[in-house]
Design an enzyme around this catalytic site. Sequence first.
Site, PDB file in Angstrom:
ATOM      1  CG  ASP A   1      -1.819  -1.221   1.306  1.00  0.00           C
ATOM      2  OD1 ASP A   1      -1.723  -2.099   0.428  1.00  0.00           O
ATOM      3  OD2 ASP A   1      -2.613  -1.305   2.254  1.00  0.00           O
TER       4      ASP A   1
ATOM      5  CD  GLU B   1      -0.209  -6.393   9.421  1.00  0.00           C
ATOM      6  OE1 GLU B   1      -0.401  -5.837  10.537  1.00  0.00           O
ATOM      7  OE2 GLU B   1      -0.823  -6.066   8.391  1.00  0.00           O
TER       8      GLU B   1
HETATM    9  C1  DGY Z   1      -5.191  -2.563   4.639  1.00  0.00           C
HETATM   10  O1  DGY Z   1      -6.332  -2.334   5.004  1.00  0.00           O
HETATM   11  O2  DGY Z   1      -4.212  -2.055   5.182  1.00  0.00           O
HETATM   12  C2  DGY Z   1      -4.942  -3.523   3.536  1.00  0.00           C
HETATM   13  O3  DGY Z   1      -3.595  -3.569   3.216  1.00  0.00           O
HETATM   14  C3  DGY Z   1      -5.736  -3.164   2.303  1.00  0.00           C
HETATM   15  O4  DGY Z   1      -5.822  -4.304   1.499  1.00  0.00           O
END
Ligand code: DGY
Length: 419
Positions: free
Chosen positions: A167, A392
């Site tokens: 992202d 994560e």
């Molecule tokens: C988030 O919500 O951070 C995810 O990466 C979007 O897919």
Amino acid sequence: SPDLVSEATRVLMENWRGLYTVPASGLYPHQWSWDSAFIAVGLRHVSPRRAQQELESLLGAQWADGRLPQIVFASGRDDEYSPGASFWRSELIPGSAPVPTAGLIQPPNHAWAALLVHEADPEESRRRRFLDRAYPRLVAWHEYLRRRRSDEAGLAFTVHPWETGMDNSPAWDAPLAAVRGTFGGNVPRPDLRHADVTERPSNAEYEKYLSLAATYRDAGCDDSVAATPFRVTDPGVTALWIRSELALGRIAEELGIEADHADRAAALTEALEDLWDAELGCYVPVDRVSCEPQRFRSITGLLPLIVPDLLHVDELLGTLHGEHFRLGRSVLVPSFDLTAPEFDTSRYWRGPAWFNTAWVLVNGLLECGLETEARVLADTMGARAVESDFAEYLDPITGAAHGTRRFSWTAALSLDLHV
Ligand code: DGY
């Protein structure tokens, strides 16, 4: 180690929701596309049947045009994640899935996962006709990328940073800065209840994310009319597509179907070489709006290591081992150039080390015949996964855990390399 296997299995059981697995309870309460494929790769060792269901539930949310949606929404959890089902209102879009979904996509790792799931238990797979049912849908998915999402060179483009899976990578800073619209309303951030503000994308980024998503949604997610102000060709997406196209070839063989997947993969591999940056020693994304390559060393530019017959393997291995990523001396593999001014130890895809990209690179090292190095990285993944409670992502320098914990793909992919 027995600890890893039993604990990773426990994480996968906790996050199982009957037909699919959530990436993590709390932060990500729905089904995500590329997460599900990575999760199936680990789940196949626990229950081949569940691993098949994981992929089948996602394939069941396919749109009429072949796209596999980024998110399939669980009902009744709309205020737990933004943007949710009430933002997308996919039921109003012709050709959408029979269930509420997002309109965007994610990287195409699904056919690769389907082949691995089949191989875990071919008998059970044949008995349930898993590949017979999955193959036409996977072909339609790749056809969507080819017909609706490809540029002149034949490479797929993404219309939103979420579609790259990475992202807030610094590689999207310039293309995002050029996006003029901004989201008018209030920007909900339920994610900040589950992860620290320094570990997530910023509010300014979220305003752009929501504005881009709303523009695409308002054009009915129709790629022929949607004037997408963000349009990026990404080496990581391309590499996963190629690997999945090759997997489709193997699946077709298993089913006795004649198809040209190998030729397609070869054409994509040739087109991928256009993204090579000799000076940086890695592949780079290209902004298709400004036509500018995004000249950074980021993890996406290393993922082509999984592609057979790549032209620049030696240089790419040099970059992985050199000062920018320090394989073996940093923690897993950082998501961004350790020496760059944009590098950030904790903020999502601006530096932290992720387990999915490490898993892809273990497979890349194996593709290059570097078995010892692949083993070392795999062992590190296992140890770090347990010690971080399946974080994560990690600080690539200190190994400190970031983001949410008991994250499904961290468990699944570490497990995959240890059974
Ligand atoms: C988030 O919500 O951070 C995810 O990466 C979007 O897919």
